[in-house]
Design a protein around this motif. Structure first.
Motif, PDB file in Angstrom:
ATOM      1  N   UNK A  19      54.037  48.667  50.427  1.00 45.27           N
ATOM      2  CA  UNK A  19      53.995  48.115  49.677  1.00 45.27           C
ATOM      3  C   UNK A  19      55.272  47.891  49.054  1.00 45.27           C
ATOM      4  N   UNK A  20      56.199  48.675  49.086  1.00 41.44           N
ATOM      5  CA  UNK A  20      58.058  47.714  48.534  1.00 41.44           C
ATOM      6  C   UNK A  20      58.324  47.278  50.182  1.00 41.44           C
ATOM      7  N   UNK A  21      58.490  46.941  50.807  1.00 46.73           N
ATOM      8  CA  UNK A  21      58.736  46.510  52.364  1.00 46.73           C
ATOM      9  C   UNK A  21      57.745  44.662  52.340  1.00 46.73           C
ATOM     10  N   UNK A  22      56.808  45.216  51.629  1.00 46.83           N
ATOM     11  CA  UNK A  22      56.562  44.209  51.925  1.00 46.83           C
ATOM     12  C   UNK A  22      56.987  43.413  50.740  1.00 46.83           C
ATOM     13  N   UNK A  23      56.990  43.644  49.736  1.00 43.10           N
ATOM     14  CA  UNK A  23      57.559  42.844  48.169  1.00 43.10           C
ATOM     15  C   UNK A  23      58.840  42.614  48.715  1.00 43.10           C
ATOM     16  N   UNK A  24      59.217  43.152  49.368  1.00 48.21           N
ATOM     17  CA  UNK A  24      61.296  42.850  49.348  1.00 48.21           C
ATOM     18  C   UNK A  24      61.093  41.771  51.044  1.00 48.21           C
ATOM     19  N   UNK A  25      60.211  41.888  51.613  1.00 50.10           N
ATOM     20  CA  UNK A  25      60.292  40.416  51.824  1.00 50.10           C
ATOM     21  C   UNK A  25      60.939  41.002  53.543  1.00 50.10           C
ATOM     22  N   UNK A  26      60.627  42.490  54.112  1.00 48.76           N
ATOM     23  CA  UNK A  26      60.880  42.634  55.584  1.00 48.76           C
ATOM     24  C   UNK A  26      59.933  42.516  56.316  1.00 48.76           C
ATOM     25  N   UNK A  27      58.610  42.116  55.703  1.00 50.08           N
ATOM     26  CA  UNK A  27      58.072  42.668  56.835  1.00 50.08           C
ATOM     27  C   UNK A  27      58.389  41.669  58.407  1.00 50.08           C
ATOM     28  N   UNK A  28      58.851  40.793  58.023  1.00 56.68           N
ATOM     29  CA  UNK A  28      59.308  40.256  59.580  1.00 56.68           C
ATOM     30  C   UNK A  28      60.016  41.208  60.366  1.00 56.68           C
ATOM     31  N   UNK A  29      60.978  41.756  59.437  1.00 58.53           N
ATOM     32  CA  UNK A  29      62.105  42.430  60.421  1.00 58.53           C
ATOM     33  C   UNK A  29      61.887  43.421  60.788  1.00 58.53           C
ATOM     34  N   UNK A  77      50.618  46.933  45.739  1.00 58.12           N
ATOM     35  CA  UNK A  77      50.237  45.802  46.395  1.00 58.12           C
ATOM     36  C   UNK A  77      49.874  45.925  47.745  1.00 58.12           C
ATOM     37  N   UNK A  78      49.966  44.737  48.418  1.00 56.81           N
ATOM     38  CA  UNK A  78      49.295  44.695  49.534  1.00 56.81           C
ATOM     39  C   UNK A  78      50.620  45.051  50.299  1.00 56.81           C
ATOM     40  N   UNK A  79      50.537  46.268  51.605  1.00 59.34           N
ATOM     41  CA  UNK A  79      50.259  46.657  52.785  1.00 59.34           C
ATOM     42  C   UNK A  79      50.208  45.535  53.814  1.00 59.34           C
ATOM     43  N   UNK A  80      50.945  46.318  54.919  1.00 54.59           N
ATOM     44  CA  UNK A  80      50.453  45.853  56.518  1.00 54.59           C
ATOM     45  C   UNK A  80      49.532  46.962  57.227  1.00 54.59           C
ATOM     46  N   UNK A  81      48.847  46.993  57.935  1.00 56.28           N
ATOM     47  CA  UNK A  81      48.400  48.563  58.886  1.00 56.28           C
ATOM     48  C   UNK A  81      48.499  47.838  59.782  1.00 56.28           C
ATOM     49  N   UNK A  82      48.408  49.101  61.244  1.00 56.48           N
ATOM     50  CA  UNK A  82      48.849  48.724  62.329  1.00 56.48           C
ATOM     51  C   UNK A  82      48.388  49.618  63.328  1.00 56.48           C
ATOM     52  N   UNK A  83      47.537  49.072  64.840  1.00 57.26           N
ATOM     53  CA  UNK A  83      47.590  50.154  65.011  1.00 57.26           C
ATOM     54  C   UNK A  83      48.941  49.605  66.922  1.00 57.26           C
ATOM     55  N   UNK A  84      49.861  50.514  66.785  1.00 60.69           N
ATOM     56  CA  UNK A  84      50.257  50.517  67.401  1.00 60.69           C
ATOM     57  C   UNK A  84      50.685  51.307  69.026  1.00 60.69           C
ATOM     58  N   UNK A  85      50.752  50.995  70.038  1.00 60.22           N
ATOM     59  CA  UNK A  85      50.817  51.968  70.980  1.00 60.22           C
ATOM     60  C   UNK A  85      52.231  51.821  71.931  1.00 60.22           C
TER      61      UNK A  85
END
Ligand code: GDP
Length: 145
Positions: A19-29, A77-85
């Protein structure tokens, strides 16, 4: 005659942009750095966990003194969950994240660059194959993977 073939061992791990990274706008980076590092993103979703869902995810830490703060934060807050391969995805992703405490993380790691403290450390990654299996199953159905 024996058949010979290249056996490339693809592995999957669960990654979270916290949530801290999503909130600070660095998801794309962070996503760009994941892809530049050679991971395939096999599944991805933005979610906002309830306190109970965060407690279920981190149940192994239930007895730890930071459990309350950790699950408050993960449900804040929201977070982004992913499966990485990738080949060796579990170790590779943990290496890219860096040490749990951003102050101790190596230069160039995600936690060094985007984490503010041990509580707000930007990313999560599974630490072993059994953990990855549990954590991927916690957020994704087989059909989505
Ligand atoms: P990780 O696998 O590097 O994320 O670390 P752990 O699985 O051991 O801990 C899960 C999360 O709990 C970490 O990412 C930290 O945000 C938090 N955490 C771990 N250890 C501590 C600690 O000693 N104090 C505090 N405040 N938080 C911690």
């Amino acid at each position: 005659m024996r058949l010979s073939y290249n056996r490339s061992v693809m592995e999957r791990t669960l990654a979270i942009i916290k949530p801290d990274a999503v909130k600070s706008g660095v998801t794309g980076k962070i996503l760009a750095r994941i892809e530049a590092n050679g991971f395939q993103i096999r599944a991805m979703r933005m979610i906002h966990m309830s306190k109970a869902e965060a407690e279920g995810f981190y149940y192994v830490h239930k007895a730890r003194p930071f459990f309350g703060a950790l699950t408050d934060f993960m449900s804040s807050g929201p977070c982004v969950v992913m499966c990485l391969e990738s080949d060796g995805a579990i170790r590779k992703w943990r290496h890219q994240m860096g040490a749990t405490d951003p102050a101790k993380a190596e230069a160039g790691t995600l936690r060094k660059d985007f984490g503010a403290s041990i509580d707000n450390n930007a990313t999560h990654g599974s630490d072993a194959p059994e953990t990855a299996s549990f954590e991927l199953g916690y957020f994704f159905r087989g059909m989505e993977l």
